[in-house]
Scaffold this active site. Structure first.
Site, short mmCIF file in Angstrom:
data_model
loop_
_atom_site.label_atom_id
_atom_site.label_comp_id
_atom_site.label_asym_id
_atom_site.label_seq_id
_atom_site.Cartn_x
_atom_site.Cartn_y
_atom_site.Cartn_z
N GLY A 141 0.86 -1.18 0.00
CA GLY A 141 0.00 0.00 0.00
C GLY A 141 0.89 1.23 0.00
O GLY A 141 1.36 1.68 -1.04
N GLU A 180 -4.50 7.83 -2.64
CA GLU A 180 -3.39 8.53 -3.32
C GLU A 180 -2.33 8.95 -2.31
O GLU A 180 -1.73 10.02 -2.41
CB GLU A 180 -3.89 9.70 -4.16
CG GLU A 180 -4.62 9.19 -5.39
CD GLU A 180 -4.66 10.16 -6.55
OE1 GLU A 180 -3.71 10.93 -6.73
OE2 GLU A 180 -5.65 10.10 -7.29
#
Length: 368
Positions: free
Chosen positions: A120, A353
């Protein structure tokens, strides 16, 4: 003019469906149709490929105005930019023509496949592999948290081509939904942005022509990071729109709601809350618009400014939407009013993001 046009369209064609899209957790097709019909679904695509050729600031304004009424719908223009920007930044001229043209026409959306179940914030730790086979590459792996997966036709996929080089051994590719071996997981059941499907993307021996590599081999991770420098500003814009929508609604409500014989807007405690909300939104807007201008110019401090805009605007969105719920009292806590949806939608802007903790690391490493 652009803001007025997008706001009118959003209020007429997108806002009426926002509550149902959230409640039913369904893709906002009405929004996609309205945005595509008005050439607002992927405004960033350059004119030479049939796009509107909007600059970064115009793109931000479009996303902000759509997010003001429906955060899920604002992910259409935002993720179309995120998914296709690697091609615009690093792709060959042939690749740009091949994929920007249908995107501009509205023949298919673009998604971005970077994250994985175990990669991630540490995106360089990805395991998806691409192995060369003559004039083809064969991709295998799983991508997680992919926005608009299953709806988009095109996917920018980051994959390891040389495991010995960590981030410098990652390359970028365009994968099509129709490629053999591409499939999708079940939609995630999420707190907010329920109208934007988030699914895993499975790549099972997906064989694609070698000319679908974006840029040179080993440059994929650099392209991915460069893309985020620009697109974090679109998340700032989304957060800004959500916050503005919540403030606008709360402002109207406090003028109507009467307690102790007068509108609650007359109480100084309420006025101070509204003043703080408006002040923070305005600060976030200035930071976001300035970052958009830097994105357009390609300024050297873009990495810092993009991270700062995303981090600040998303923190503001969470705070403002929470205060909007507070201002509506018990009504704010019900689904009959839009501010609880806005509060749920705001949360993701602090996470995707790059989490806001990662944004702070990015800022610290790039102090101007």
């Amino acid at each position: 003019m652009l803001r007025d046009a997008v706001r009118s369209l959003a209020e007429a064609k997108i806002a009426p469906h926002a509550a149902a899209v959230d409640e039913e957790a369904r893709f906002p097709q009405e929004a996609l149709d309205a945005l595509t019909a008005n050439d607002l679904h992927a405004v960033h695509v350059p004119e030479e490929y049939g796009g509107a050729g909007a600059d970064a600031l115009a793109t931000v304004i479009v996303i902000e105005e759509v997010a003001r009424v429906c955060a899920s719908s604002s992910l259409i223009p935002a993720v179309n930019k995120l998914g296709s920007l690697p091609v615009i930044l690093s792709g060959s001229e042939e690749l740009k023509k091949k994929y920007m043209t249908p995107l501009a026409k509205g023949d298919g959306m673009f998604s971005y496949c970077l994250s994985e179940p175990d990669a991630g914030s540490d995106a360089a730790g990805m395991k998806t592999k691409a192995v060369r086979d003559g004039d083809f590459w064969v991709l295998n792996g799983v991508k997680r948290w992919i926005t608009n997966a299953g709806v988009s036709e095109f996917y920018t996929v980051m994959a390891v081509t040389d495991p010995s080089k960590r981030s410098k051994g990652i390359s970028a590719f365009v994968v099509e939904k129709s490629d053999e071996g591409v499939s999708f997981g079940a939609p995630e059941k999420k707190l907010g942005i329920k109208g934007s499907p988030t699914r895993e993307v499975y790549l099972d021996n997906v064989r694609i022509p070698a000319d679908r590599m974006i840029g040179a081999e080993g440059t994929g991770f650099a392209t991915a990071m460069k893309t985020l420098d620009h697109t974090r500003i679109t998340i700032a814009a989304q957060a800004l729109g959500i916050a503005q929508g919540a403030l606008d609604y709360a402002k109207g409500y406090v003028k109507e709601r009467k307690q102790f014989g007068k509108p609650i807007a007359d109480f100084q405690g309420v006025q101070f809350m509204l003043a703080d909300m408006a002040m923070k939104i305005e600060a976030a807007r200035q930071l976001t618009y300035a970052a958009a201008a830097k994105s357009e110019r390609g300024d050297s401090d873009l990495t810092f400014q993009g991270a700062a805009a995303k981090c600040f605007a998303s923190d503001v969105a969470m705070e403002v939407t929470t205060d909007a719920v507070q201002l509506l009292g018990g009504y704010g806590y019900t689904r009959d009013y839009p501010v609880e949806r806005m509060m749920r939608d705001a949360k993701i802007t602090q996470i995707y993001e790059g989490t806001n903790q990662v944004q702070r690391i990015v800022m610290a490493r790039n102090l101007p």
